[in-house]
Design a protein around this motif. Structure first.
Motif, short mmCIF file in Angstrom:
data_model
loop_
_atom_site.label_atom_id
_atom_site.label_comp_id
_atom_site.label_asym_id
_atom_site.label_seq_id
_atom_site.Cartn_x
_atom_site.Cartn_y
_atom_site.Cartn_z
N LYS A 210 -4.58 -8.10 6.58
CA LYS A 210 -4.63 -9.32 7.39
C LYS A 210 -4.96 -9.01 8.84
N GLU B 8 -2.95 -8.00 -6.26
CA GLU B 8 -3.08 -8.56 -4.91
C GLU B 8 -4.53 -8.52 -4.40
N GLU C 297 -0.18 -3.19 -9.38
CA GLU C 297 0.35 -4.02 -8.30
C GLU C 297 -0.74 -4.33 -7.26
N ASP D 202 3.86 0.45 -1.33
CA ASP D 202 4.30 -0.52 -0.32
C ASP D 202 3.21 -1.58 -0.16
N LYS E 163 -0.82 -5.40 2.59
CA LYS E 163 -1.30 -6.78 2.82
C LYS E 163 -1.29 -7.13 4.31
N GLN E 164 -0.28 -6.64 4.99
CA GLN E 164 -0.18 -6.87 6.45
C GLN E 164 -1.35 -6.21 7.18
N GLU F 289 3.36 -4.81 0.39
CA GLU F 289 3.51 -5.80 1.46
C GLU F 289 2.93 -5.27 2.77
N TYR F 290 3.14 -3.99 3.04
CA TYR F 290 2.59 -3.39 4.25
C TYR F 290 1.07 -3.33 4.18
#
Length: 540
Positions: free
Chosen positions: A273, A331, A327, A264, A269-270, A266-267
């Motif tokens: 941040k 990132e 992946e 996951d 990356k969240q 995207e999570y």
């Protein structure tokens, strides 16, 4: 005109991390940073009536210790639990549990750590029945020294709804006897069936435990830690909890977070941040490949010497690891893998290599955690792929050496905890404790890396794998700073760097190596502020 210092520290033994031996020096600190290093006389120009001056004579000043691998909230629980490391039989362990339980009549769960049947006579694994005799109505969960399996009583199994019909969770085992009855031993992910109910604490309890941990870390000179994902924790809730302490300005150490690598992105990356401050930062992602040698869950290239029917197992497939790492690498995440067996270490290296082949080579600073048993063909790959060897030197003395060797056999035993060999081939080292698998005090890890004295307290396990004191200190300071991409701010004592500093009660370079483990911290500084002081060395 010179800027005036908030603090000036002086000693005949300052280990800056830039040299291999201590130097005689004074350090001036202002606004969190080191503003000057020189002689006592030279530092007088930075002092005024508000400057606090410390003189440590022959006591060692070093960069603050940076623990590259631990588990904070589990460690918080450990500090308030029964330590069973000294038990030398199942009966002795049960007696220690009973005495602890009697001293904590209001605790709903009895939680313990550090037992190891390899040190018992006989070396049989314990069962729930012995615990039931002293704790028939109070649940207990007692973690093995390596934290990959646990011993529970019948009450704990009852509360967790575990019985002879309960199926094993993925990558976990509920041990059962020849009649199909539960024995009280839970392996790997099966332990979470109990920790899901045993490790539920009120916010007030958590705050008190965390305050205790922060104070403990400061008292052993630890100024930064890496909190590593583990299946038994609710990482996200813990991160929010840490943030509350940061918001109250009560987070008295640097906390690098390594949440789960699970696809996951995207999570992830969240989270990166959301947590990106000087004291609380997501640094990368972490996952497990295998278990541990003593329970034969570490993944080997060849079968176990004393159990030829198994090579251990992996949590996921090579294909899954390759996909996830590629992946994450794309990132910009660093990835760290728990890999103990030679098969698991090879899988980790293969996944890192695959990411490089697909995405191109970059300064990724991936790491392999523990690196216990390695195949000789894979030693040079750490340097080739830029992979950090994240190791905990005292771990080789925590397991009973005979049991460990019986598991892997004589041939593989030659390649156990090859700290010096890895370093010589160009691998970067970073040390930690895996607290609460081991105590938080860095001195034990440094002592073991320098001496290689095994669990007997007398014999040296592969003397050629000893490293120097200077190398060990760097692996506990500059190494982890490199591993968190913060080497320009921390890890050495240099002008312009942030003043995270520890002072020990003796000069480690001037004492017999066996005394290193007895050294204690007398002062700890974070961001140029004293956060722990044992004895006053303040001159004014």
């Amino acid at each position: 005109m010179n800027k005036k210092a908030d603090l000036i520290l002086s000693s005949n033994a300052v280990f800056t991390g830039k040299e291999d031996h201590p130097i005689k020096a004074s350090i001036a600190i202002a606004n969190k940073k080191i503003i000057a290093i020189g002689t006592k006389e030279e530092m007088k120009a930075y002092a005024d009536e508000n400057t606090k001056t410390y003189d440590f004579k022959d006591q060692l000043i070093t960069p603050g210790f940076h623990d590259f691998h631990l588990h904070i909230m589990q460690g918080c629980v450990f500090l308030n639990s029964v330590n069973l490391f000294d038990a030398r039989s199942e009966a002795e362990a049960v007696k220690m549990v009973q005495e602890f339980a009697d001293s904590k009549p209001d605790e709903p769960w009895i939680i313990g750590y550090m037992w190891d049947a390899g040190y018992w006579d006989p070396q049989n694994l314990p069962t729930r029945h012995s615990l039931d005799q002293v704790l028939p109505d109070r649940p207990a969960i007692l973690f093995h020294a390596e934290m990959h399996y646990a011993w529970v009583n019948s009450k704990a199994l009852e509360l967790a709804n575990i019985d002879k019909y309960t199926k094993n969770p993925e990558y976990g085992e509920i041990e059962k006897d020849v009649n199909g009855e539960t024995t009280g031993i839970l392996y790997e992910n099966a332990t979470s069936l109990v920790t899901n109910i045993s490790h539920t604490f009120t916010e007030e309890q958590q705050e008190k435990m965390f305050e205790n941990f922060l104070a403990h870390a400061a008292s052993v000179g630890v100024t930064a830690v890496n909190d590593m994902y583990a299946p038994f924790q609710d990482s996200i809730e813990e991160y929010k909890f840490f943030k509350k302490f940061e918001d109250k300005d009560e987070l008295s150490l640097r906390l690098y977070l390594w949440p789960e690598l699970n696809g996951d992105i995207e999570y992830a990356k969240q989270l990166r941040k959301e947590y990106q401050s000087d004291r609380l930062r997501v640094s990368g992602l972490k996952q497990f490949i295998d278990g541990v040698v003593t329970s034969r869950t570490a993944y080997m290239l060849e079968p176990y010497a004393d159990a030829p029917e198994t090579r251990g197992e992996t949590t996921f497939s090579q294909e899954t690891y390759n996909t996830w790492v590629t992946e994450a690498d794309k990132e910009g995440f660093a990835v760290r893998f728990h890999a103990i067996g030679d098969g698991a270490i090879r899988m980790a290296l293969d996944a890192f290599e695959e990411a490089q082949n697909k995405n191109g080579k970059r300064d990724s600073r991936n790491a392999i955690e523990h690196v216990e048993v390695i195949h000789p063909d894979d030693i040079g790959r750490f340097n080739e792929l830029g992979v950090i060897a994240s190791m905990q030197p005292d771990h080789f003395a925590m397991s009973e050496r005979g049991v460990y060797t019986d598991r892997i056999g004589k041939e593989r035993e030659k390649y156990v905890f090859i700290i010096n060999t890895l370093q010589k081939t160009g691998a970067k080292l970073a040390f930690g404790t895996d607290f609460p698998v081991d105590i938080l005090d860095p001195m034990l890890q440094i002592y073991r890396a320098v001496t290689r004295i095994d669990n007997s307290g007398k014999d040296v396990w592969h003397p050629h794998e000893r490293i120097t004191l200077s190398e060990a200190l760097k692996a506990y300071t500059a190494g982890p700073a490199y591993g968190t991409f913060t080497e320009n701010e921390f890890g050495t004592l240099e002008v312009g760097k942030i003043a995270d500093i520890a002072v020990l009660d003796r000069n480690l370079f001037d004492i017999p190596a066996e005394q290193i483990k007895d050294a204690q911290t007398v002062l700890t500084i974070l961001d140029g502020q004293v956060i722990y002081e044992k004895d006053s060395h303040l001159k004014k």
